[in-house]
Design an enzyme around this catalytic site. Structure first.
Site, PDB file in Angstrom:
ATOM      1  N   GLU A  43      41.028  17.628 -51.652  1.00 16.74           N
ATOM      2  CA  GLU A  43      40.813  18.611 -50.796  1.00 16.74           C
ATOM      3  C   GLU A  43      41.200  20.152 -51.366  1.00 16.74           C
ATOM      4  O   GLU A  43      40.827  21.267 -51.070  1.00 16.74           O
ATOM      5  CB  GLU A  43      41.474  18.345 -49.411  1.00 16.74           C
ATOM      6  CG  GLU A  43      40.846  17.363 -48.485  1.00 16.74           C
ATOM      7  CD  GLU A  43      39.419  17.585 -48.493  1.00 16.74           C
ATOM      8  OE1 GLU A  43      38.943  18.399 -47.862  1.00 16.74           O
ATOM      9  OE2 GLU A  43      38.522  16.540 -48.629  1.00 16.74           O
ATOM     10  N   TRP A  93      18.370  34.901 -36.743  1.00 18.89           N
ATOM     11  CA  TRP A  93      19.301  34.339 -35.942  1.00 18.89           C
ATOM     12  C   TRP A  93      19.252  35.235 -34.488  1.00 18.89           C
ATOM     13  O   TRP A  93      18.563  36.246 -34.390  1.00 18.89           O
ATOM     14  CB  TRP A  93      20.789  34.634 -36.590  1.00 18.89           C
ATOM     15  CG  TRP A  93      20.872  34.118 -37.619  1.00 18.89           C
ATOM     16  CD1 TRP A  93      20.840  34.785 -39.019  1.00 18.89           C
ATOM     17  CD2 TRP A  93      21.206  32.771 -38.120  1.00 18.89           C
ATOM     18  NE1 TRP A  93      20.916  33.888 -40.423  1.00 18.89           N
ATOM     19  CE2 TRP A  93      21.432  32.616 -39.597  1.00 18.89           C
ATOM     20  CE3 TRP A  93      21.483  31.486 -37.359  1.00 18.89           C
ATOM     21  CZ2 TRP A  93      21.512  31.413 -40.064  1.00 18.89           C
ATOM     22  CZ3 TRP A  93      21.796  30.471 -38.021  1.00 18.89           C
ATOM     23  CH2 TRP A  93      21.761  30.437 -39.475  1.00 18.89           C
ATOM     24  N   ASN A 101      39.926  20.359 -39.162  1.00 16.14           N
ATOM     25  CA  ASN A 101      38.914  20.555 -40.117  1.00 16.14           C
ATOM     26  C   ASN A 101      37.344  19.749 -39.427  1.00 16.14           C
ATOM     27  O   ASN A 101      36.379  20.536 -39.527  1.00 16.14           O
ATOM     28  CB  ASN A 101      39.157  19.839 -41.307  1.00 16.14           C
ATOM     29  CG  ASN A 101      37.855  19.912 -42.208  1.00 16.14           C
ATOM     30  OD1 ASN A 101      37.239  21.244 -42.435  1.00 16.14           O
ATOM     31  ND2 ASN A 101      37.202  19.101 -42.726  1.00 16.14           N
TER      32      ASN A 101
END
Ligand SMILES: Cc1cc2nc3c(=O)[nH]c(=O)nc-3n(C[C@H](O)[C@H](O)[C@H](O)COP(=O)(O)OP(=O)(O)OC[C@H]3O[C@@H](n4cnc5c(N)ncnc54)[C@H](O)[C@@H]3O)c2cc1C
Length: 465
Positions: free
Chosen positions: A272, A303, A338
């Site tokens: 990580e 979008w 996360n």
């Protein structure tokens, strides 16, 4: 007698600090300086949470410097103007600072080099934020890696820099300081969030506690948001309360006495740290990712602009418990797990079809660990537009993600008190149409399967498939 200025930026510590240590070795006196940014009305890329933590970090740094016989010299305004004034006031012959991984910081470093040559002093820049920066990790052909796995293999093979001694003694400063800042300086009011303890000592404690306990189960628990399964040192790396060299060394030092399974966990943790450096490298090599999709075919995607839906997302009122729990954790603490960051980011881009840049900005305004490179990387990954991105057609289902990673709904219940009494299995599956989970909790604002199909169709049409 030689006097050097050490310009603190995102290295707010005396322990294992490359530029500061080098300054003390080369000069008889070092002036420790922090310059408060000029932008007091432009809060597009930060917010009260990070600035409040910064104030606390600076106060702690000043305390450490006083114990070492000096103090932090605070200045405010344009960094180059202030450094020039300090050089003229003190007769300093050099400036030491650690390199910044962001384009804005790099731009300042270029201007600082011109200033140094104009003033006839030397500028010393150091690697400090990463174990390997810029073009240190390259393919066999000498180009930058665009994909994480081969990058991490090459990164893993490089020898790692070792930690440096702590600076314990400095001369008293020869100039006066402005007072330490409060949030009022940036025209901000307190966020009211509960923040972790600031300063290098609390950061070292967080690291040691993690390495002694959760790090040994990291591979199994890091994806479970209800657990204390990750290090929680991201803000410490962001503000430089911890040195990456020390973090790496301490993790590696635990390996010989660990079991095979524990070693796997420690290695996953190191991996990580490597992701962080991979995203630094991406931003350094392709700074345009801050404006554009990394992957060219995705540029110009249609979008949707939907301020009302965006507000439902930011305020944790989408009726999708895992999404709302994450967004509420963010505003109440400046942190989001996360796994949940990925879920909420995919929800914004693939269920609400809103531009990833809007989510990226919201995160930068609210995350305590707001790191331009990792945040951009994480958002582009989730939107399917980035380097190693999740393929655009892999769209996470918030309900199945909940079932897998928060099966008891412990995380959800912690952040959404309205549903505390609802049985877990009702929070991990779509509710019966029209039936609320709790009287004051909204119905889902959309149908995930329908929006998933719409998203796939939009991506395919844009890509001409
Ligand atoms: C949409 C999105 C936005 C993100 N924004 C940020 C951000 O602004 N700042 C930030 O530091 N991280 C960001 N991340 C990565 C990751 O979520 C956080 O680093 C992590 O949750 C921090 O918690 P921790 O310190 O307990 O991490 P741990 O799991 O203990 O990991 C240790 C350290 O490794 C680094 N790291 C871990 N995962 C990643 C990753 N995927 N990418 C880059 N570095 C990583 C961090 O420095 C972290 O502190 C983002 C991820 C996503 C999906």
């Amino acid at each position: 007698m030689s006097l050097a200025i050490h310009w603190f930026r995102r290295d707010l510590r005396l322990t294992d600090n490359s530029a500061l240590y080098a300054a003390t070795q080369a000069s008889s006196q070092v002036l420790p300086v922090y310059i408060l940014s000029q932008w007091t009305n432009d809060h597009r890329w930060t917010g009260p949470i990070r600035q409040e933590f910064l104030c606390k970090c600076l106060a702690e740094l000043d305390r450490s410097l006083r114990s070492a016989g000096s103090q932090l010299i605070i200045r405010k305004g344009n960094a180059l103007d202030e450094l020039e004034k300090l050089v003229r006031e003190t007769g300093a012959s050099s400036i030491y600072t650690n390199r910044d991984p962001d384009p804005f910081g790099q731009h300042t470093e270029k201007d600082l080099a011109s200033l140094a040559s104009k003033l006839g002093i030397t500028l010393h820049l150091f690697k400090d934020t990463a174990l390997h920066e810029r073009d240190e990790v390259l393919t066999g052909a000498g180009t930058s890696f665009r994909i994480f796995t081969p990058y991490s293999r090459a990164w893993g093979k490089l020898p790692k820099p070792t930690p440096l001694p702590t600076v314990t003694r400095l001369q008293p400063p020869s100039v006066a300081s402005l007072p330490l800042p409060t949030l009022a300086y940036w025209n901000l009011a307190s966020s009211g969030a509960t923040l972790p303890e600031a300063g290098e000592k609390p950061a070292q404690k967080r690291l040691s506690q993690f390495l002694d306990r959760s790090a040994l189960y990291y591979a199994q628990r890091r994806d479970l948001p209800a657990e204390e399964g990750t290090s929680r040192i991201s803000q410490d790396l962001r503000f430089g309360l911890l040195s990456i060299r020390s973090v790496y060394r301490e993790a590696i030092a635990r390996m010989p006495s660990a079991t095979l399974e524990q070693r796997r966990s420690l290695q996953t943790f190191v991996n990580e740290l490597c992701w962080r450096e991979f995203y630094f490298q991406v931003l350094w090599r392709w700074p345009h990712v801050l404006e554009h999709e990394f992957s060219e075919p995705f540029r110009g995607m249609p979008w949707v602009s939907d301020p009302h839906a965006f507000k439902q997302w930011t305020s944790g009122q989408t009726g999708f418990p895992i999404v709302d729990a994450g967004m509420r954790q963010l505003t109440q603490t400046g942190f989001m797990h996360n796994r949940v960051r990925m879920i909420v980011a995919m929800f914004l881009t693939k269920d609400l079809h809103i531009d990833w840049r809007e989510g990226e900005r919201w995160f930068m305004q609210h995350l305590l660990d707001g790191e331009i490179a990792s945040n951009n990387g994480g958002w582009q990954w989730s939107a399917g537009t980035g380097t190693d991105a999740a393929p655009y057609f892999r769209i996470q289902n918030p309900w199945t993600q909940t079932e897998r990673y928060d099966p008891e709904a412990a995380y959800i219940k912690r952040w959404i008190p309205e549903v505390a009494a609802v049985p877990a299995k009702r929070l991990t599956a779509p509710p019966t149409p029209g039936i609320r989970l709790a009287p004051n909790y909204p119905l889902p604002i959309l149908d995930h399967s329908r929006e998933r199909d719409a998203s796939l169709a939009a991506y395919k049409q844009h890509l001409g498939r």
